[in-house]
Motif scaffolding. Structure first.
Motif, PDB file in Angstrom:
ATOM      1  N   ILE A   1     -10.052  -5.964  10.752  1.00  0.00           N
ATOM      2  CA  ILE A   1      -9.620  -5.688  12.128  1.00  0.00           C
ATOM      3  C   ILE A   1     -10.274  -6.675  13.084  1.00  0.00           C
ATOM      4  N   ALA A   2     -11.533  -7.003  12.820  1.00  0.00           N
ATOM      5  CA  ALA A   2     -12.261  -7.929  13.694  1.00  0.00           C
ATOM      6  C   ALA A   2     -11.700  -9.345  13.609  1.00  0.00           C
TER       7      ALA A   2
ATOM      8  N   GLN B   1      -2.129   1.638  16.280  1.00  0.00           N
ATOM      9  CA  GLN B   1      -1.027   1.510  15.327  1.00  0.00           C
ATOM     10  C   GLN B   1      -0.842   0.052  14.911  1.00  0.00           C
ATOM     11  N   ALA B   2      -0.966  -0.869  15.866  1.00  0.00           N
ATOM     12  CA  ALA B   2      -0.819  -2.294  15.550  1.00  0.00           C
ATOM     13  C   ALA B   2      -1.925  -2.757  14.608  1.00  0.00           C
ATOM     14  N   ALA B   3      -3.143  -2.237  14.800  1.00  0.00           N
ATOM     15  CA  ALA B   3      -4.254  -2.612  13.911  1.00  0.00           C
ATOM     16  C   ALA B   3      -3.981  -2.132  12.487  1.00  0.00           C
TER      17      ALA B   3
ATOM     18  N   ASP C   1       0.105  -5.127   6.544  1.00  0.00           N
ATOM     19  CA  ASP C   1       0.732  -6.422   6.273  1.00  0.00           C
ATOM     20  C   ASP C   1      -0.137  -7.302   5.381  1.00  0.00           C
ATOM     21  N   ARG C   2      -1.454  -7.055   5.396  1.00  0.00           N
ATOM     22  CA  ARG C   2      -2.372  -7.855   4.577  1.00  0.00           C
ATOM     23  C   ARG C   2      -2.825  -7.099   3.329  1.00  0.00           C
TER      24      ARG C   2
ATOM     25  N   GLY D   1      -5.809 -10.691   3.724  1.00  0.00           N
ATOM     26  CA  GLY D   1      -6.472  -9.526   3.164  1.00  0.00           C
ATOM     27  C   GLY D   1      -6.580  -9.620   1.665  1.00  0.00           C
ATOM     28  N   PRO D   2      -6.963  -8.512   1.021  1.00  0.00           N
ATOM     29  CA  PRO D   2      -7.127  -8.507  -0.421  1.00  0.00           C
ATOM     30  C   PRO D   2      -5.760  -8.582  -1.118  1.00  0.00           C
ATOM     31  N   THR D   3      -5.782  -9.094  -2.300  1.00  0.00           N
ATOM     32  CA  THR D   3      -4.551  -9.142  -3.116  1.00  0.00           C
ATOM     33  C   THR D   3      -4.619  -8.010  -4.108  1.00  0.00           C
TER      34      THR D   3
END
Length: 165
Positions: A155-156, A30-32, A38-39, A162-164
């Motif tokens: 994830i790694a 779930q955290a991943a 979030d990203r 992350g992407p916009t």
């Protein structure tokens, strides 16, 4: 037939997708996914799957006649209170409490008798109480193939943006 409220997947089908992460606990999986959300990763492309499912029965105690009769009486009392409340709505003012109390007492007696009969029919073959849960050996995060490489890389390396969109 209506469409499920999430990404068009049918929850009754075996999940598909490419594995992008494997975790020991649901909280880690779930955290991943939360980190990806979030990203700005399109999380509707992800599925968390519990793998190696096990049914675990935790024994909570020994059944005794006292526990059986007490539980039956308590269950019957709840049903009696419910019926008493309904009946008291249709009676004269002032007699409602008497109806509720009598219903409670009669419910306790019926619950006690029915619990005793049910327990007697088991013949002592299950003299314990338990709680059953389903647990997974580990949790995989699957992703639609078109975004799997990106999800795995994110994830790694959880600290990279992350992407916009």
């Amino acid at each position: 037939m209506t469409q499920p409220p999430f990404s068009g997947r049918d929850p009754r089908q075996v999940p598909s997708g490419w594995p992008v992460g494997s975790f020991q606990t649901y909280a880690e999986a779930q955290a991943a996914v939360d980190s990806l959300a979030d990203r700005n990763f399109p999380v509707q492309k992800l599925t968390i799957v519990g793998v190696d499912l096990m049914q675990v029965e935790s024994i909570t105690g020994k059944l005794t006649w006292g526990r059986i009769l007490g539980g039956g009486a308590l269950s019957g009392m709840w049903m009696g209170v419910f019926i008493g409340l309904i009946l008291s709505l249709f009676t004269q003012t002032g007699t409602g409490w008497a109806i509720i109390l009598w219903s409670l007492l009669i419910g306790a007696i019926f619950g006690l008798v029915f619990a005793a009969i049910a327990y007697a029919f088991t013949g002592g073959k299950r003299d314990f109480s338990s709680a059953t849960t389903i647990v997974a050996g580990h949790y995989d995060v699957l992703c639609d193939p078109d975004a799997a490489t990106q999800a795995r890389d994110m994830i790694a390396s959880p600290n990279q943006p992350g992407p916009t969109q």
